[in-house]
Design an enzyme around this catalytic site. Structure first.
Site, short mmCIF file in Angstrom:
data_model
loop_
_atom_site.label_atom_id
_atom_site.label_comp_id
_atom_site.label_asym_id
_atom_site.label_seq_id
_atom_site.Cartn_x
_atom_site.Cartn_y
_atom_site.Cartn_z
N HIS A 39 47.95 -5.65 -13.04
CA HIS A 39 49.05 -4.97 -13.76
C HIS A 39 49.83 -4.13 -12.76
O HIS A 39 49.54 -2.96 -12.55
CB HIS A 39 48.45 -4.10 -14.88
CG HIS A 39 49.46 -3.48 -15.79
ND1 HIS A 39 49.20 -3.19 -17.11
CD2 HIS A 39 50.75 -3.09 -15.59
CE1 HIS A 39 50.26 -2.64 -17.67
NE2 HIS A 39 51.22 -2.56 -16.76
N HIS A 98 53.97 -3.70 -11.47
CA HIS A 98 55.40 -4.04 -11.51
C HIS A 98 55.94 -3.86 -10.10
O HIS A 98 55.95 -2.75 -9.58
CB HIS A 98 56.14 -3.12 -12.48
CG HIS A 98 55.60 -3.20 -13.88
ND1 HIS A 98 56.07 -4.11 -14.80
CD2 HIS A 98 54.62 -2.49 -14.50
CE1 HIS A 98 55.41 -3.95 -15.94
NE2 HIS A 98 54.52 -2.98 -15.78
N HIS A 134 52.45 -6.14 -22.73
CA HIS A 134 52.16 -4.72 -22.88
C HIS A 134 52.02 -4.41 -24.37
O HIS A 134 52.89 -4.78 -25.17
CB HIS A 134 53.31 -3.88 -22.31
CG HIS A 134 53.39 -3.86 -20.82
ND1 HIS A 134 53.29 -4.99 -20.05
CD2 HIS A 134 53.56 -2.82 -19.94
CE1 HIS A 134 53.40 -4.66 -18.77
NE2 HIS A 134 53.56 -3.35 -18.68
N GLU A 167 50.15 1.02 -25.66
CA GLU A 167 50.32 2.11 -24.69
C GLU A 167 50.94 3.28 -25.46
O GLU A 167 50.28 4.26 -25.77
CB GLU A 167 51.22 1.66 -23.54
CG GLU A 167 51.51 2.76 -22.53
CD GLU A 167 52.61 2.39 -21.53
OE1 GLU A 167 52.72 3.09 -20.52
OE2 GLU A 167 53.36 1.41 -21.78
N ASP A 204 50.00 -0.13 -12.05
CA ASP A 204 51.22 -0.15 -12.87
C ASP A 204 52.49 -0.02 -12.02
O ASP A 204 53.04 -1.02 -11.57
CB ASP A 204 51.14 0.95 -13.93
CG ASP A 204 52.05 0.72 -15.13
OD1 ASP A 204 52.73 -0.31 -15.17
OD2 ASP A 204 52.07 1.57 -16.03
N ASP A 205 52.94 1.20 -11.81
CA ASP A 205 54.11 1.50 -10.97
C ASP A 205 53.68 2.59 -9.99
O ASP A 205 53.95 3.77 -10.19
CB ASP A 205 55.28 1.99 -11.82
CG ASP A 205 55.72 0.96 -12.84
OD1 ASP A 205 56.52 0.07 -12.49
OD2 ASP A 205 55.24 1.02 -13.99
#
Length: 337
Positions: A14, A16, A194, A197, A275-276
């Site tokens: 996961h 990005h 997703h 969340e 994630d980021d």
């Protein structure tokens, strides 16, 4: 235990790629492409990474992506991420990219994909890191826009293993993209989404039942539905959890309240991901360390996050077996230390 975590082989599911854009590279690309950005230095930009929720992050995320214009830009972005992977002992990564973030501002789909793909090929050859690419649809945009993006994806089945669904969850349930995902599945693409969340547990159920996903990205709100948790355990449905992201976006107030270790111990197939990483303050090792600091684990539990990720990955069984052996060997070597 920190040294054990640092050396532990890891698998990221996961990530990005646009969220790995370091401020220094953002400034370099802005200069290269003659783009003005509203910050005087990388450090000033870093100070802006304070978010109240998902949307406040997305606003800055899309602004940052604006400096990405050429195939070389996307190559440089991806290569920098892979160097972080190497430092963190990430042996396999499955990266998301958001085609619409770029095509909506006039960047050709092939420009984006070719830059990312070229870097991943070099990553395999020079760094020994295997990878897959997943194209994500932005859920705040229309079904029609997602369908157009899917047509571009289908021209590149040799490079893209699957499709996902990201961006703001509120007001954009999985059902909105049912037909897009059906067409993707019919074409042989794998699917992830997703869910759970910021959105309710029902979004997780809908992603599994309507979109027929192979993995749920995030999924931490599954605990609101006991029957759903039982189903996740029974079906071994993987959750790609992003601990530091969840704190930064106020899904949990602090890591001590995070439920990832509780879910692991219940038997849910949870994995740790970044994630980021630039926006949320940590790559893979940082996430492992933060979780273990708040919820001390034994080595076998830490390794289970990687083993779960290997099982959930989109690689063939032979490579999965190799990676499992690598992790088990590492744990055995460090069990008495």
């Amino acid at each position: 235990m920190n040294a054990f975590i640092q050396g532990l082989p890891k698998v990221e599911l996961h990530l990005h790629i646009e969220g790995s854009l370091e401020p220094e590279l953002m400034f370099k690309l802005a200069k290269r492409n003659g783009i003005d950005i509203p910050y005087s230095s990388p450090s000033e930009l870093r100070e802006a990474y304070q978010f109240e929720d998902l949307q406040s992050f997305l606003d800055l995320y899309y602004q940052g992506a604006n400096v990405l214009r050429t195939e070389q830009d996307f190559y440089d972005l991806t290569w920098e991420y892979l160097e972080h992977c190497k430092a963190d002992n990430v042996i396999h990564t499955e990266i998301f990219f958001d085609p619409q973030t770029h095509t909506e501002r006039g960047i050709d789909f092939d420009t984006v994909l070719n830059g990312i793909s070229r870097a991943l090929t070099d990553g395999r050859e020079k760094l020994g890191i295997t990878s897959q690419i997943i194209a994500c649809f932005l859920r705040h945009l229309s079904e029609e826009s997602a369908m157009e993006t899917l047509q571009s994806v289908l021209k590149h089945r040799d490079k893209i293993i699957g499709v996902g669904l990201d961006s703001s969850e509120k007001g954009h349930p999985p059902a909105k993209f049912l037909r897009v995902f059906q067409q993707a599945k019919e074409a042989g693409l794998l699917t992830v989404a997703h869910a759970g969340e910021e959105g309710p547990a029902q979004n997780i159920t809908d992603a599994i039942e309507m979109l027929e996903v192979s993995r749920v990205d995030h999924g931490v709100r599954c605990v609101e539905d006991e029957a759903l948790v039982g189903s996740l355990i029974e079906t071994k449905m993987p959750l790609t959890v992003c601990p530091l992201s969840n704190i930064k976006l106020c899904v949990f107030d602090e890591m001590g309240q995070h439920n990832i270790v509780e879910l692991l111990r219940k038997g849910v197939a949870v994995t740790i991901n970044s994630d980021d990483p630039v926006y949320f303050g940590g790559y893979m090792t940082d996430n492992f360390l933060a979780v273990n600091q708040a919820h001390p684990m034994i080595k076998e539990e830490l390794a289970k996050f990687t083993l779960n990720a290997i099982d959930a990955s989109f690689i063939d069984n032979e490579l999965k077996a190799q990676y499992r052996h690598k992790v088990e060997q590492y744990v055995a070597q460090h069990s008495s230390m």
